[in-house]
Design an enzyme around this catalytic site. Sequence first.
Site, mmCIF file in Angstrom:
data_model
loop_
_atom_site.group_PDB
_atom_site.id
_atom_site.type_symbol
_atom_site.label_atom_id
_atom_site.label_comp_id
_atom_site.label_asym_id
_atom_site.label_seq_id
_atom_site.Cartn_x
_atom_site.Cartn_y
_atom_site.Cartn_z
ATOM 1 N N ASP A 143 35.082 43.211 39.921
ATOM 2 C CA ASP A 143 35.577 44.274 40.798
ATOM 3 C C ASP A 143 34.730 45.522 40.653
ATOM 4 O O ASP A 143 34.029 45.685 39.678
ATOM 5 C CB ASP A 143 36.986 44.688 40.342
ATOM 6 C CG ASP A 143 38.044 43.842 40.969
ATOM 7 O OD1 ASP A 143 37.711 43.042 41.845
ATOM 8 O OD2 ASP A 143 39.209 44.000 40.573
ATOM 9 N N LYS A 165 36.583 44.907 45.458
ATOM 10 C CA LYS A 165 37.795 45.515 46.002
ATOM 11 C C LYS A 165 37.721 47.027 45.840
ATOM 12 O O LYS A 165 37.373 47.542 44.802
ATOM 13 C CB LYS A 165 39.017 44.956 45.282
ATOM 14 C CG LYS A 165 39.193 43.499 45.589
ATOM 15 C CD LYS A 165 40.620 43.103 45.638
ATOM 16 C CE LYS A 165 41.200 42.920 44.268
ATOM 17 N NZ LYS A 165 42.608 42.565 44.330
ATOM 18 N N MET A 276 45.923 55.237 40.548
ATOM 19 C CA MET A 276 45.741 55.154 42.012
ATOM 20 C C MET A 276 46.545 56.260 42.693
ATOM 21 O O MET A 276 47.145 56.037 43.754
ATOM 22 C CB MET A 276 46.209 53.783 42.541
ATOM 23 C CG MET A 276 45.419 52.622 41.981
ATOM 24 S SD MET A 276 45.958 51.032 42.605
ATOM 25 C CE MET A 276 47.332 50.688 41.524
HETATM 26 N N1 SAH Z 1 43.880 47.320 35.572
HETATM 27 C C1 SAH Z 1 43.414 48.691 35.537
HETATM 28 C C2 SAH Z 1 44.067 49.553 36.591
HETATM 29 C C3 SAH Z 1 43.774 49.116 37.993
HETATM 30 S S1 SAH Z 1 44.429 50.232 39.175
HETATM 31 C C4 SAH Z 1 43.633 49.243 34.127
HETATM 32 O O1 SAH Z 1 44.370 48.674 33.327
HETATM 33 O O2 SAH Z 1 43.002 50.273 33.828
HETATM 34 C C5 SAH Z 1 43.041 51.244 39.493
HETATM 35 C C6 SAH Z 1 43.269 52.636 38.970
HETATM 36 O O3 SAH Z 1 43.017 52.700 37.569
HETATM 37 C C7 SAH Z 1 42.359 53.701 39.561
HETATM 38 O O4 SAH Z 1 42.805 54.124 40.829
HETATM 39 C C8 SAH Z 1 42.495 54.791 38.538
HETATM 40 O O5 SAH Z 1 43.744 55.441 38.643
HETATM 41 C C9 SAH Z 1 42.534 53.986 37.249
HETATM 42 N N2 SAH Z 1 41.213 53.838 36.632
HETATM 43 C C10 SAH Z 1 40.585 52.704 36.329
HETATM 44 N N3 SAH Z 1 39.405 52.953 35.738
HETATM 45 C C11 SAH Z 1 39.291 54.286 35.644
HETATM 46 C C12 SAH Z 1 38.311 55.175 35.112
HETATM 47 N N4 SAH Z 1 37.212 54.714 34.534
HETATM 48 N N5 SAH Z 1 38.543 56.495 35.190
HETATM 49 C C13 SAH Z 1 39.657 56.978 35.765
HETATM 50 N N6 SAH Z 1 40.608 56.191 36.277
HETATM 51 C C14 SAH Z 1 40.434 54.868 36.222
#
Ligand code: SAH
Length: 368
Positions: A143, A165, A276
């Site tokens: 992703d 995505k 998100m």
């Molecule tokens: N499975 C992921 C979350 C997926 S939803 C986890 O456990 O981290 C996607 C959201 O995760 C983004 O919209 C943001 O809110 C957050 N996110 C993921 N990576 C990030 C990063 N490096 N910095 C800031 N927010 C992040």
Amino acid sequence: MQIDVDVSGRKVVVFGTRAGTRRVVRRYARAGARVTVAVPGLLPPVLASPDGVRVVLQPDPADARGLLRLVGPAWSVVVVDAEPELDRHVTALAGHLRVLLQREEPAAAAGQVVLVGGGPGSTRLLTLEAVAALREADVVLYDRLAPTDDLAELTAGAELVDVGKRPYHHPVTQRSIEEQLVARARAGQSVVRLKGGDPFVFGRGGEELLACVAAGVPVRVVPGVSSALAVPAATGIPVTHRGLSHSFTVISGHVPPPAEELAALVRLGGTVVVLMGIANLEQIVAGLLAAGLDPAVPAAVVERGFSASQRSTFTSVGRLPAEVRRLDLVSPAVVVIGAVVDVAPAAGRTGELVGALDAVAPAQVPRP
Ligand code: SAH
């Protein structure tokens, strides 16, 4: 020991089964070598070989001329899982011809899916288990949010497929991702599905797990470091802190939660972490304030956690939507609402670029 040799254009002959040799074949093919792989049977060709790789039937071990033709002008021969007799003959011939002889363990049994959490933003947050799974992979479906910078180096020449995505924009549907996972595993590949953070936190990992189970495909999960906890930590915000907050709730802002859910969060009084959340932040904040949350409660937005351009913005929940607009805060970002925000060493300063991983000085964190 590591010896760097430019193998482009060099002839490499690999002996072993198609499944066992597939990793070494891919690695040399990718490095530009002219690869011939000698396999015990040509059919069925379940595992496609990379372009330009010549697949031939192994000569009979006693067929000295046949072996010589194959190995003669080679730069190196690699013995993987050849029959012992063939192994002996090839070894003797390589010694005789002074051709570099290498041995390599066969690639692991294939036909499986591994759902791997990649952590947020940096390959330095991959677990050892994730690194091992990547090294075994024939193909990696990843992703946008997965750490991809060093992905090619982390795999042994695996095919890398961007299933790209993006929020509100799914060029590859979830259904088609699940179909690809199943089809590739059934074709004998070791498939890694690499996701940002943890696969089971707003990652649709559960759906992919169920799709594999329903298809009878072996599947396992390698948990990852979730952005929900790690991205606040990257800027020095603990999601719980003695005396300030003894619970935290992670919510998705993809669709704003209904008023009664937001009211329940306010009653709970713990830390709220929003993933998100940027696009719908105004509505989410309005709901929290309407449910009685004090607008002075500290809040922070951490964008692009663990990347070189990580940025943290500290404010109050009341001012949050205005700050998002003023500073043009963008996804991916984690929003933290609660008293714990003030624990961060940088609280009070805002919009500064705060470097990743080692930028936080723990000594500055106040004690309760
Ligand atoms: N499975 C992921 C979350 C997926 S939803 C986890 O456990 O981290 C996607 C959201 O995760 C983004 O919209 C943001 O809110 C957050 N996110 C993921 N990576 C990030 C990063 N490096 N910095 C800031 N927010 C992040």
